[in-house]
Structures are given as C-alpha cells and as structure tokens.
Scaffold this motif. Structure first.
Motif, PDB file in Angstrom:
ATOM      1  N   ASP A  26     104.154  85.633  72.631  1.00  0.00           N
ATOM      2  CA  ASP A  26     103.115  86.606  72.978  1.00  0.00           C
ATOM      3  C   ASP A  26     103.432  87.984  72.414  1.00  0.00           C
ATOM      4  N   ILE A  38     102.129  88.722  68.897  1.00  0.00           N
ATOM      5  CA  ILE A  38     100.677  88.861  68.714  1.00  0.00           C
ATOM      6  C   ILE A  38     100.253  90.196  69.302  1.00  0.00           C
ATOM      7  N   VAL A  83      95.508  86.941  72.032  1.00  0.00           N
ATOM      8  CA  VAL A  83      94.519  86.109  71.340  1.00  0.00           C
ATOM      9  C   VAL A  83      93.144  86.320  71.978  1.00  0.00           C
ATOM     10  N   ALA A 106      92.890  80.010  65.542  1.00  0.00           N
ATOM     11  CA  ALA A 106      94.316  80.335  65.517  1.00  0.00           C
ATOM     12  C   ALA A 106      95.104  79.068  65.227  1.00  0.00           C
ATOM     13  N   ILE A 116     103.195  81.689  63.071  1.00  0.00           N
ATOM     14  CA  ILE A 116     101.771  81.919  63.334  1.00  0.00           C
ATOM     15  C   ILE A 116     101.064  81.940  61.987  1.00  0.00           C
ATOM     16  N   ILE A 152      95.444  84.025  63.109  1.00  0.00           N
ATOM     17  CA  ILE A 152      94.690  84.300  64.338  1.00  0.00           C
ATOM     18  C   ILE A 152      93.550  85.221  63.940  1.00  0.00           C
ATOM     19  N   ALA A 197      93.057  89.310  65.196  1.00  0.00           N
ATOM     20  CA  ALA A 197      94.286  89.726  65.874  1.00  0.00           C
ATOM     21  C   ALA A 197      95.369  89.951  64.834  1.00  0.00           C
ATOM     22  N   HIS A 247      99.258  89.916  63.866  1.00  0.00           N
ATOM     23  CA  HIS A 247     100.385  89.123  64.351  1.00  0.00           C
ATOM     24  C   HIS A 247     101.508  89.118  63.327  1.00  0.00           C
TER      25      HIS A 247
END
Length: 367
Positions: A148, A151, A155, A315, A336, A339, A342, A344
C-alpha cells in the motif's frame, strides 16, 4: 422472379464481367494505365486493409458454439441456481450499504479498446508527483503491508484488478488478504473459488487469524465454490445475475480465484476472449472493487497464461520467483505493472509469505 432465376442472372453477369476485353477496350486501357497505376495501387491497399479488418471482425466475434457442447452436465442442473444464488440468498444480509454507483473507465481508454489491443491500450495513465497529487476519486488500500505504501493515494474504488503469478507465489493468500481488509474495516465481501472448496478457504483464512468463519456467520462474507466446467456452462446466468446479487448483498469487494481455470474452458481464442470480456464487464457493472487471480504464462512470469485479463484490468500485480546466479536461495518478488489513475512505484520488491499473510519489504532490494 424466383430466387433461382435471380441467382442464375447474377452468375451470368459475373461471367460477362470476367470475359476477355475487346481490342478497343484494350487500347483504351493501355492509354489510361500509366495515369492510374498509382491510384490503383492505393485502391488495392485500401481494399486489402478493409478485407483484413472484416476478417478480423469475423474472427473476433463470439462463436455460435457453446461450451455446453463439450462440457455439458449429465445432471442438467444449473449450479448457479443451486450454489451461487443460494449462497447470497441464505446468508444474513449485512447491516452496511452497498457501494452502488457506476463503474467508469477513469482513463477514458475504454475497455473495448484495451481488450482488442488498439493503440489506446498502450497509453499510460498520468503520473503524479507526491506534492502535486490531488484526486476526487475515492480510493482504497489493498491491505498488504508494504504494498500500500508503494501506491500513492491508494487504488481507485470499483477497480478491476488482477494478481498474476505461478504456483506457490501466494495468489490465493493475496486475494484473501485483500478481502480481509474490507471485513476488518466493517465492510462485506464475496469470495468465488474455482480451485478450492468453501471449507478449505475458511480454514486457510481462520488459520491466519482472519476469522472468516465468524464473518460468514455474521452475514458479512459469502464464499461460493464452483466447478469451473459448471461455471462455464452457466456463465451466461452468472454474468446476468451477478450485478444484482452483489448489490443485494451489499458487497464492497469481490475475489475470483482463479480466472485462468475459466479461460481454459474455451479452446477457441476468439470465444475465450469474448466470454472473459463479457464476464469482466459484468463485474464492472456490479460496481464492486474486484480482485482476480491468474496463473502466469509458463515462459513469461510477467503475463497471464492467455494474455487477456491484463488488458481488461485497471491494475496488475505480478508475483514471481527470483533466483540469484548462485541458486543458493529462491526469493519472492512483487511488481506493480500498472494502476490506472494512480501513481505507483516501478521497483520490484521482495516479499514473504508468513502465518499472517503477505508482507512486502518496501525498503529492501532483491539482492
């Protein structure tokens, strides 16, 4: 004029059009050949491209063949009616509001564009600096420590996400931990499994201290185990009823483990694409934040087995093994891949599977 007469006349006209040209026609054509070579080439190119597009559209259209032909159930029962809907109807209704709302495409790319591989699918979502990040979009945390923090802002709610990984990388644990986050915060969730039994899912979560059995008894959680073959046979019913059932239950999050088994039910690529596309659209119509799990391709750990769900998802998280040159230790790493809407981290970070779930070491490096 009968249909047969019309057909015979059409054939005669076609034969006349293909007949040898007269000498006068040949002379006229020779005079004009030089002036229209270039336009003729352009015309052929345009015709070829149009034909190719037409063939592509035909190939990508859903086949009339149904999976029932190859995977028909001897009992002839609808497992959706006996399993899926019953799981919702028998569960006590949670005392929480559904998320409601309409799932949109924040990037403006359109699911269809991404699905059929247009140039729009290559566009990246806008990037934001930490200081400049402001958004009116409702956002959520995944529920995985360390991830988390990778990001910025979380999300967007009602996103469709997919976790890709090979066997043993923790895809099921990832999905359970994602669902536990909303249960712990007072929300409700749905877990659809095509691989394990309902009892096995409850035992796995309870062993980690997540008390899924209690959440189910309180009407906060619905766990549905479906045979992938039966789900393929009843996919149309599930697809049509899923948005209503999710809304009635008031689910905040939904997990499907795994979409790969559903994809395997269709041998023809165009049929597989259309069915998975329609199913993911129904999840978006339900307005619920969804996590799919998918097996990685055997030759490439960064893509799913059939290379479809990445383009349909908002995502993508990739779980993989990392083996150093000396082969002394096999490590797990998460990345990742994308997304939408977002910012990240693009770094690949190590993680561990523990008795308490997945922990990502954001400050550590692979080697």
């Amino acid at each position: 004029m009968s249909d047969d007469d019309w057909f015979e006349r059409a054939l005669r006209e076609e034969d006349d059009a293909e007949a040898e040209p007269t000498d006068a026609d040949t002379e006229t054509q020779d005079e004009a050949t030089e002036g229209r070579d270039e336009s003729a080439d352009d015309g052929e190119t345009e015709h070829s491209e149009a034909s190719t597009d037409a063939e592509g559209a035909s190939t990508n259209s859903p086949s009339d063949d149904s999976p029932q032909d190859d995977f028909a159930s001897d009992a002839g029962e609808d497992p959706f009616a006996t399993n899926f809907a019953e799981a919702f109807e028998n569960a006590p209704m949670p005392d929480v509001d559904g998320t409601g709302g309409e799932f949109g495409d924040p990037s403006g790319d359109g699911v269809g564009d991404d699905f059929w591989g247009s140039s729009d699918s290559q566009r990246q979502s806008p990037q934001f600096d930490d200081e400049e990040f402001e958004s009116d979009i409702d956002r959520i945390d995944i529920g995985v420590d360390g991830l988390d923090e990778m990001i910025l802002g979380g999300v967007p709610k009602r996103s469709l996400m997919v976790t890709i990984g090979s066997a043993g990388t923790g895809k099921t644990t990832f999905g359970l931990q994602f669902l536990y986050k909303t249960l712990r915060d007072g929300g409700s969730g749905v877990y659809i499994t095509l691989e394990e039994s309902r009892r096995r899912i409850l035992d796995t979560a309870d062993e980690k201290g997540w008390n899924f059995t209690e959440y189910e008894a309180d009407g906060k959680l619905a766990i549905v185990d479906l045979d992938p073959v039966e789900m393929a046979n009843s996919l149309s019913s599930i697809r049509n009823d899923l948005p209503r059932l999710v809304e009635d239950f008031g689910a905040d999050r939904l997990v499907l483990d795994s979409v790969s088994l559903l994809e395997m039910m269709y041998d023809h690529p165009s049929k597989r694409r259309s069915e998975v596309f329609d199913f993911t659209r129904s999840l978006k119509d339900a307005g619920v934040t969804t996590m799919l799990t998918s097996e990685a391709d055997q030759s490439n750990p960064y893509v799913s087995r059939h290379g479809i769900v990445e383009y349909l998802s908002d995502a993508v998280f990739v779980l993989q093994y990392v083996r150093p040159d000396d082969f002394r230790e096999t490590r797990l790493a998460i990345e990742i891949q994308k997304i939408r809407d977002a910012n990240h981290s693009r770094e690949t970070k190590p993680y561990e599977l523990t008795n308490e779930g997945i922990s990502v070491y954001r400050q550590a490096n692979i080697f």
